[in-house]
Scaffold this active site. Structure first.
Site, mmCIF file in Angstrom:
data_model
loop_
_atom_site.group_PDB
_atom_site.id
_atom_site.type_symbol
_atom_site.label_atom_id
_atom_site.label_comp_id
_atom_site.label_asym_id
_atom_site.label_seq_id
_atom_site.Cartn_x
_atom_site.Cartn_y
_atom_site.Cartn_z
ATOM 1 N N THR A 48 148.014 58.890 54.435
ATOM 2 C CA THR A 48 147.348 57.673 55.167
ATOM 3 C C THR A 48 148.363 56.705 55.629
ATOM 4 O OG1 THR A 48 145.084 58.176 54.428
ATOM 5 C CG2 THR A 48 145.413 56.419 55.677
ATOM 6 N N HIS A 51 151.009 58.019 58.075
ATOM 7 C CA HIS A 51 150.351 58.146 59.362
ATOM 8 C C HIS A 51 149.941 56.812 59.841
ATOM 9 C CE1 HIS A 51 149.688 62.280 58.699
ATOM 10 N NE2 HIS A 51 148.725 62.243 57.854
ATOM 11 N N HIS A 67 146.003 50.756 50.184
ATOM 12 C CA HIS A 67 144.531 50.947 49.815
ATOM 13 C C HIS A 67 144.047 51.582 48.327
ATOM 14 C CE1 HIS A 67 145.734 54.549 51.770
ATOM 15 N NE2 HIS A 67 144.996 55.247 51.112
ATOM 16 N N GLU A 68 145.161 52.222 47.715
ATOM 17 C CA GLU A 68 144.919 52.633 46.377
ATOM 18 C C GLU A 68 145.504 51.533 45.423
ATOM 19 O OE1 GLU A 68 147.014 56.299 46.532
ATOM 20 O OE2 GLU A 68 145.972 57.209 48.313
ATOM 21 N N CYS A 111 129.630 54.269 58.647
ATOM 22 C CA CYS A 111 129.472 53.162 59.411
ATOM 23 C C CYS A 111 130.438 52.955 60.645
ATOM 24 C CB CYS A 111 129.801 51.975 58.354
ATOM 25 S SG CYS A 111 129.723 50.400 59.174
ATOM 26 N N ASP A 200 150.316 76.316 47.898
ATOM 27 C CA ASP A 200 151.000 75.363 48.643
ATOM 28 C C ASP A 200 152.301 76.152 48.948
ATOM 29 O OD1 ASP A 200 150.827 72.017 48.591
ATOM 30 O OD2 ASP A 200 152.731 73.047 49.150
HETATM 31 ZN ZN ZN Z 1 145.179 57.194 50.044
HETATM 32 ZN ZN ZN Z 2 127.558 50.048 59.440
#
Ligand code: ZN
Ligand code: ZN
Length: 353
Positions: A48, A51, A67-68, A111, A200
């Protein structure tokens, strides 16, 4: 005489636009009620992030990446009772609007106004990170920080096996054995899937899948090896197949590897304009179920509980400082180490030293 500014200046890796990540210095803001300040110790670099930097995953210009996250709580705002200062925590890196159709139906992960930390809100590739206490989950104190940072991908994998409905005694095929694919292999094994087959194209990734418990690993480009995998199911195909790469080619192959009545899960992050050829007659006549799985709805706590059971120590980590992000990203892209981390407080801290 003006009061001297005693607020700490911290360094952060900010996404300035496609191909442009900058190491910036700034002054930390004060905490709002129910917030905690963390000192990030290990922050995973994943597809991610690649990207985002490459421009194919939309992110907010100026946002701090990462984010990790695993970090230690260094300050708690008013009303923040859990976690406490000193706790080692992992972050569930999302903010939900709480008011849309999906939030009100218990499907917050869908969401309409979801914002991810490290994507639209400031993430953990920094010397300091502020999050609502509600999304910081306490880890056992002896957790190795880089392993703790894997709670985020593990939580996504837990949602994936929930969606796929992995059943004990049924064969599972995981296509793509990067770090997340390898976690899916380990989870499949814990859940009793038999046999667990990993595919893989890269030898190093097949080796990782083997270390994480795959019964058989194959190179999906080799027709002989594909036939061997199918033979393991009596030639009938797999009841459960995951595309953990995120690619039209892999999804098309996954559909051919599924047995009649089988389930195929799209888990990897594909390019938005990648289009797969799916034969409607195939879905109809073989009664296939095609599923998607996105992020980690209420699975972060389960990921914390599972963490010691997954054999994550079999992954070979590599660490980079905040000033080495370009190298970290290059290493992530090459894939010659199992998992790349940014260690904002140094490698020793990411290793738990
Ligand atoms: Zn990630
Ligand atoms: Zn929401």
């Amino acid at each position: 005489m003006p009061t001297p500014d005693t607020r700490v200046r911290t360094r952060s890796l900010r996404f300035a636009g496609p191909g442009d990540v900058r190491l910036t210095a700034g002054t930390d803001r004060a905490l709002a009620p129910h917030e905690v300040r963390l000192r990030p110790l290990a922050v995973g670099v994943c597809g991610t992030d690649a990207h985002i930097v490459g421009g194919s995953f939309p992110a907010e210009p100026g946002v701090v990446l990462g984010h990790e996250v695993c970090g230690r709580v260094v300050e708690a705002g008013d009303g923040a009772t859990t976690p406490r200062v000193g706790d080692l925590v992992t972050v569930e890196p999302h903010d939900y609007c709480t008011a849309c159709t999906w939030c009100r139906a218990g499907q917050e992960h869908l969401c309409s106004a979801k914002r991810g930390y490290g994507v639209r809100l400031d993430g953990g590739m920094a010397e300091s990170m502020i999050v609502p206490a509600r999304i910081a989950y306490v880890l056992p104190p002896d957790t190795v920080p880089w392993v703790g940072a894997l709670c985020e991908p593990v939580a996504c994998c837990v949602h994936a096996v929930d969606r796929l409905g992995v059943v004990a005694g049924e064969a599972l095929l995981v296509m793509g054995s990067g770090p997340a694919g390898a976690v899916l292999v380990a989870l499949g094994r814990l859940l009793g899937a038999t046999p667990v087959v990993a595919a893989d194209t890269r030898e190093a990734r097949r080796d990782l899948a083997r270390r994480m418990g795959a019964d058989v690993v194959i190179d999906p480009r080799d027709p002989e090896q594909l036939r061997h995998a199918l033979d393991l199911t009596g030639g009938e195909g797999f009841p459960a197949v995951v595309d953990a790469v995120g690619s039209s080619t892999v999804l098309e192959q996954a559909l051919t590897m599924a047995r009649r009545g089988g389930r195929v899960l799209e888990f990897g992050v594909a390019a938005p304009d990648d289009v797969a050829a799916v034969r409607p007659h195939d879905l109809f006549s073989r009664e296939l179920t095609l599923l998607g799985s996105v992020i980690n709805p209420w699975t972060h706590q389960r990921a914390v509980a599972l963490l010691p059971r997954l054999g994550l120590e079999h992954l070979t980590p590599a660490f980079y400082g905040l000033d080495g992000f370009d190298d970290a990203l290059a290493a992530q892209r090459r894939g010659d180490v199992d998992k790349v981390f940014v260690a904002p407080a140094g490698e020793a801290a990411a290793l738990g030293g």
